[in-house]
Write an enzyme that holds these catalytic residues in place. Structure first.
Site, short mmCIF file in Angstrom:
data_model
loop_
_atom_site.label_atom_id
_atom_site.label_comp_id
_atom_site.label_asym_id
_atom_site.label_seq_id
_atom_site.Cartn_x
_atom_site.Cartn_y
_atom_site.Cartn_z
N TYR A 147 -2.22 -0.32 10.75
CA TYR A 147 -2.30 -0.76 9.33
C TYR A 147 -1.01 -0.43 8.58
CZ TYR A 147 -3.97 -0.58 4.46
OH TYR A 147 -4.12 -0.74 3.11
N LYS A 189 1.83 -2.82 6.47
CA LYS A 189 2.17 -2.65 5.05
C LYS A 189 3.67 -2.35 4.88
CE LYS A 189 -1.85 -3.58 3.40
NZ LYS A 189 -2.07 -4.85 2.67
N SER A 244 0.83 -1.20 0.00
CA SER A 244 0.00 0.00 0.00
C SER A 244 0.87 1.25 0.00
CB SER A 244 -0.87 0.01 1.26
OG SER A 244 -1.45 1.29 1.44
#
Ligand code: RM4
Length: 243
Positions: free
Chosen positions: A145, A149, A132
């Site tokens: 998060y 990533k 991402s």
């Protein structure tokens, strides 16, 4: 580009994963989907395994079950991910562990199990991680998060080094802001954020799941045979547009 291959993809029942499934099916491949939700599409070449990726200890059994039905996996796409938006000061250990298990730990150990089979069967495989833009830049509501990533990028590079001698290419695609189940509620609540992303993107639009799927197709095909250990940012130019 690629046909008559067996592709295994996690999170293939919605969003980017669903777009990739549709593209690979259209090109006459067998597609195995691991997801908690049943794919909407019905196709003779689509095979579904209902599995909760936070159940790390059951991954080995799942791979053995899949291997009984399919004699090889040519392309593995670690795409499943969750992003429960939350302020840093409110993220508790349970939420942190959930995001880490689904986004990072499951991808690591599923890759390990499939890679063992690829090596044993001398498959010149392709392994693709859905990382991402959040692996490069922080997010006020994505501390948990973004960490996963960033980890995916580094896991990808190390796996690339380990598997290169087995003719296995390992890369990551880094979507920018793409509207999927992961964020559509957040973006619908915050239209100004969506407008910000669009205005900041030189292409003046958000990238679609289908455009991410096409990069996955490139990385799954021989067109990218010389690329391994690479992160490909697909954000319409948003990240570089600072001034
Ligand atoms: C992406 C990016 C998007 C967000 C998703 C959940 O990395 O930060 O803006 O909507 O994550």
């Amino acid at each position: 580009m690629i046909k008559d291959k067996t592709i295994l993809i996690t999170g293939g029942s919605s969003g980017i994963g669903e777009a990739a499934v549709n593209l690979f099916l259209k090109l006459n491949n067998r597609v195995i989907v691991i997801d908690k939700n049943i794919p909407k599409k019905k196709d003779k070449n689509l095979f579904f395994y209902n599995f909760d990726l936070k159940k790390i200890k059951l991954i080995k059994n799942l791979v053995n079950k899949i291997s009984l039905k399919f004699n090889k996996i040519d392309v593995l796409i670690l795409n499943a991910g969750i992003c429960p938006f939350e302020k840093f000061l409110k993220i508790n250990e349970k939420l942190f562990d959930l995001v880490t298990d689904v986004n990072q730990k499951s991808a690591f150990f599923l890759t390990q199990e499939i890679a063992k089979k690829m090596v044993k069967k001398r498959i010149k495989g392709k392994i693709i991680f859905t990382s991402s833009i959040s692996s490069l830049y922080g997010g006020e509501l994505q501390a948990h998060y973004c960490a996963t990533k960033g980890a995916i990028n580094q896991i990808m590079k190390s796996i690339c080094i380990s598997l290169g001698k087995h003719n296995i290419n390992v890369n990551a695609v880094l979507p920018g802001t793409v509207i999927t189940n992961i964020n559509k509620k957040e973006l619908s609540k915050n239209n100004s954020l969506k407008k910000y992303f669009i205005n900041r993107t030189p292409l003046k639009r958000l990238i679609t799941p289908e455009e991410i799927a096409k990069v996955m197709l490139f990385l799954a095909s021989d067109l990218s045979s010389g690329i391994s250990g690479e992160t490909i940012l697909v954000d319409g130019g948003m990240a570089i547009n600072f001034q």
